[in-house]
Design a protein around this motif. Sequence first.
Motif, PDB file in Angstrom:
ATOM      1  N   CYS A  26       6.033  14.239   3.704  1.00  0.00           N
ATOM      2  CA  CYS A  26       5.277  13.426   2.733  1.00  0.00           C
ATOM      3  C   CYS A  26       5.519  11.932   2.907  1.00  0.00           C
ATOM      4  O   CYS A  26       4.560  11.143   2.917  1.00  0.00           O
ATOM      5  CB  CYS A  26       5.650  13.869   1.325  1.00  0.00           C
ATOM      6  N   LEU A  27       6.759  11.502   3.048  1.00  0.00           N
ATOM      7  CA  LEU A  27       7.043  10.076   3.185  1.00  0.00           C
ATOM      8  C   LEU A  27       6.440   9.517   4.471  1.00  0.00           C
ATOM      9  O   LEU A  27       5.890   8.410   4.480  1.00  0.00           O
ATOM     10  CB  LEU A  27       8.546   9.806   3.143  1.00  0.00           C
ATOM     11  N   GLU A  28       6.521  10.286   5.536  1.00  0.00           N
ATOM     12  CA  GLU A  28       5.925   9.851   6.795  1.00  0.00           C
ATOM     13  C   GLU A  28       4.411   9.764   6.684  1.00  0.00           C
ATOM     14  O   GLU A  28       3.790   8.844   7.222  1.00  0.00           O
ATOM     15  CB  GLU A  28       6.339  10.805   7.923  1.00  0.00           C
ATOM     16  N   GLU A  29       3.797  10.710   5.978  1.00  0.00           N
ATOM     17  CA  GLU A  29       2.349  10.673   5.767  1.00  0.00           C
ATOM     18  C   GLU A  29       1.943   9.428   4.985  1.00  0.00           C
ATOM     19  O   GLU A  29       0.945   8.782   5.302  1.00  0.00           O
ATOM     20  CB  GLU A  29       1.888  11.922   5.011  1.00  0.00           C
ATOM     21  N   ILE A  30       2.714   9.096   3.974  1.00  0.00           N
ATOM     22  CA  ILE A  30       2.409   7.922   3.149  1.00  0.00           C
ATOM     23  C   ILE A  30       2.436   6.652   3.993  1.00  0.00           C
ATOM     24  O   ILE A  30       1.503   5.844   3.947  1.00  0.00           O
ATOM     25  CB  ILE A  30       3.381   7.811   1.957  1.00  0.00           C
ATOM     26  N   LEU A  31       3.489   6.456   4.785  1.00  0.00           N
ATOM     27  CA  LEU A  31       3.573   5.231   5.578  1.00  0.00           C
ATOM     28  C   LEU A  31       2.494   5.198   6.654  1.00  0.00           C
ATOM     29  O   LEU A  31       1.890   4.149   6.894  1.00  0.00           O
ATOM     30  CB  LEU A  31       4.959   5.054   6.205  1.00  0.00           C
ATOM     31  N   ALA A  32       2.224   6.337   7.275  1.00  0.00           N
ATOM     32  CA  ALA A  32       1.167   6.377   8.288  1.00  0.00           C
ATOM     33  C   ALA A  32      -0.176   5.981   7.677  1.00  0.00           C
ATOM     34  O   ALA A  32      -0.920   5.178   8.257  1.00  0.00           O
ATOM     35  CB  ALA A  32       1.088   7.776   8.909  1.00  0.00           C
ATOM     36  N   ASP A  33      -0.484   6.508   6.512  1.00  0.00           N
ATOM     37  CA  ASP A  33      -1.750   6.159   5.860  1.00  0.00           C
ATOM     38  C   ASP A  33      -1.775   4.715   5.399  1.00  0.00           C
ATOM     39  O   ASP A  33      -2.793   4.026   5.540  1.00  0.00           O
ATOM     40  CB  ASP A  33      -2.024   7.099   4.680  1.00  0.00           C
ATOM     41  N   ALA A  34      -0.681   4.227   4.865  1.00  0.00           N
ATOM     42  CA  ALA A  34      -0.629   2.831   4.408  1.00  0.00           C
ATOM     43  C   ALA A  34      -0.812   1.873   5.579  1.00  0.00           C
ATOM     44  O   ALA A  34      -1.463   0.830   5.445  1.00  0.00           O
ATOM     45  CB  ALA A  34       0.702   2.560   3.702  1.00  0.00           C
ATOM     46  N   ASP A  35      -0.282   2.227   6.732  1.00  0.00           N
ATOM     47  CA  ASP A  35      -0.373   1.364   7.910  1.00  0.00           C
ATOM     48  C   ASP A  35      -1.816   1.177   8.368  1.00  0.00           C
ATOM     49  O   ASP A  35      -2.171   0.122   8.884  1.00  0.00           O
ATOM     50  CB  ASP A  35       0.470   1.960   9.042  1.00  0.00           C
ATOM     51  N   LEU A  36      -2.658   2.187   8.167  1.00  0.00           N
ATOM     52  CA  LEU A  36      -4.060   2.105   8.612  1.00  0.00           C
ATOM     53  C   LEU A  36      -5.034   2.109   7.439  1.00  0.00           C
ATOM     54  O   LEU A  36      -6.216   2.401   7.604  1.00  0.00           O
ATOM     55  CB  LEU A  36      -4.367   3.254   9.578  1.00  0.00           C
ATOM     56  N   MET A  71       0.822  -1.211   0.000  1.00  0.00           N
ATOM     57  CA  MET A  71       0.000   0.000   0.000  1.00  0.00           C
ATOM     58  C   MET A  71       0.858   1.264   0.000  1.00  0.00           C
ATOM     59  O   MET A  71       0.499   2.259  -0.624  1.00  0.00           O
ATOM     60  CB  MET A  71      -0.946   0.011   1.202  1.00  0.00           C
ATOM     61  N   ALA A  72       1.996   1.220   0.684  1.00  0.00           N
ATOM     62  CA  ALA A  72       2.898   2.373   0.677  1.00  0.00           C
ATOM     63  C   ALA A  72       3.428   2.624  -0.736  1.00  0.00           C
ATOM     64  O   ALA A  72       3.483   3.778  -1.188  1.00  0.00           O
ATOM     65  CB  ALA A  72       4.047   2.150   1.661  1.00  0.00           C
ATOM     66  N   CYS A  73       3.786   1.563  -1.435  1.00  0.00           N
ATOM     67  CA  CYS A  73       4.249   1.699  -2.828  1.00  0.00           C
ATOM     68  C   CYS A  73       3.144   2.233  -3.724  1.00  0.00           C
ATOM     69  O   CYS A  73       3.377   3.113  -4.567  1.00  0.00           O
ATOM     70  CB  CYS A  73       4.766   0.370  -3.349  1.00  0.00           C
ATOM     71  N   TYR A  74       1.951   1.709  -3.556  1.00  0.00           N
ATOM     72  CA  TYR A  74       0.799   2.164  -4.342  1.00  0.00           C
ATOM     73  C   TYR A  74       0.569   3.659  -4.135  1.00  0.00           C
ATOM     74  O   TYR A  74       0.452   4.428  -5.096  1.00  0.00           O
ATOM     75  CB  TYR A  74      -0.438   1.358  -3.931  1.00  0.00           C
ATOM     76  N   LEU A  75       0.509   4.074  -2.878  1.00  0.00           N
ATOM     77  CA  LEU A  75       0.253   5.470  -2.566  1.00  0.00           C
ATOM     78  C   LEU A  75       1.412   6.351  -3.024  1.00  0.00           C
ATOM     79  O   LEU A  75       1.184   7.446  -3.559  1.00  0.00           O
ATOM     80  CB  LEU A  75      -0.001   5.625  -1.062  1.00  0.00           C
ATOM     81  N   ALA A  76       2.628   5.898  -2.855  1.00  0.00           N
ATOM     82  CA  ALA A  76       3.799   6.671  -3.293  1.00  0.00           C
ATOM     83  C   ALA A  76       3.750   6.933  -4.792  1.00  0.00           C
ATOM     84  O   ALA A  76       4.032   8.054  -5.243  1.00  0.00           O
ATOM     85  CB  ALA A  76       5.080   5.933  -2.920  1.00  0.00           C
ATOM     86  N   LYS A  77       3.382   5.927  -5.550  1.00  0.00           N
ATOM     87  CA  LYS A  77       3.300   6.109  -7.003  1.00  0.00           C
ATOM     88  C   LYS A  77       2.204   7.091  -7.373  1.00  0.00           C
ATOM     89  O   LYS A  77       2.367   7.911  -8.275  1.00  0.00           O
ATOM     90  CB  LYS A  77       3.119   4.758  -7.691  1.00  0.00           C
ATOM     91  N   LYS A  78       1.082   7.033  -6.663  1.00  0.00           N
ATOM     92  CA  LYS A  78      -0.003   7.994  -6.897  1.00  0.00           C
ATOM     93  C   LYS A  78       0.455   9.423  -6.603  1.00  0.00           C
ATOM     94  O   LYS A  78      -0.051  10.381  -7.191  1.00  0.00           O
ATOM     95  CB  LYS A  78      -1.224   7.681  -6.028  1.00  0.00           C
ATOM     96  N   MET A  79       1.396   9.552  -5.693  1.00  0.00           N
ATOM     97  CA  MET A  79       1.864  10.868  -5.269  1.00  0.00           C
ATOM     98  C   MET A  79       3.179  11.279  -5.936  1.00  0.00           C
ATOM     99  O   MET A  79       3.741  12.316  -5.606  1.00  0.00           O
ATOM    100  CB  MET A  79       1.998  10.896  -3.741  1.00  0.00           C
ATOM    101  N   GLY A  80       3.656  10.470  -6.858  1.00  0.00           N
ATOM    102  CA  GLY A  80       4.848  10.834  -7.617  1.00  0.00           C
ATOM    103  C   GLY A  80       6.169  10.609  -6.898  1.00  0.00           C
ATOM    104  O   GLY A  80       7.197  11.159  -7.297  1.00  0.00           O
TER     105      GLY A  80
END
Length: 189
Positions: free
Chosen positions: A108-118, A31-40
């Motif tokens: 941004c990176l911290e936000e991505i992992l926090a969101d992916a975790d939940l 999910m972190a990879c998915y979200l990271a790609k969506k966010m560039g």
Amino acid sequence: MYYDVIQNLGYNLADYYHYHSVRHTIYVEKMACYLAKKMGVADHDLYLLRVAALYHDSGFLVQAEDHEEISCEMVESELPKYNLTDSDIEKVKGMIRATKIPQKPQNCLEEILADADLEYLSTENFDKVSSFLFKELQYFEPDLTLEEWDARQIHFLENHQYHTEFYRKNKENFKQQHLRKLKEKYSLS
């Protein structure tokens, strides 16, 4: 590195971690990879994000309480052998710390992992995944009832917020549906 971390969790994580399992770690990394790609996010930052996702719950190998800090200690001792710089290791530790509840990501990176975790809070698997967490918590709190668990979930969902714009836009509605369903179960809506 991926294989080493996953194998370590698979062989050494206590079997009462029904939620904080290898399955969860693999899912969060995906999910972190998915979200990271969506966010560039790409290249080295994406690599660091993947590393943080893999290690974010590795502290559970030692204990549940303050597992994020234990994960950070593991990162400090293990990542130099993968040629990560001190700066890289600090970024990874920041991402891991951002998963601690209540989440307080700083970039941004911290936000991505926090969101992916939940992320599960807003998926069709919410009931199944939350049942894993309930079962895990019952190991530590044998008297925890389903009603008490549901009350905790309601409180958590009412107070949780996604940090990335993408998840706020695309996931919040589904999370609110789960909250309404739980409240209706107890006529709280």
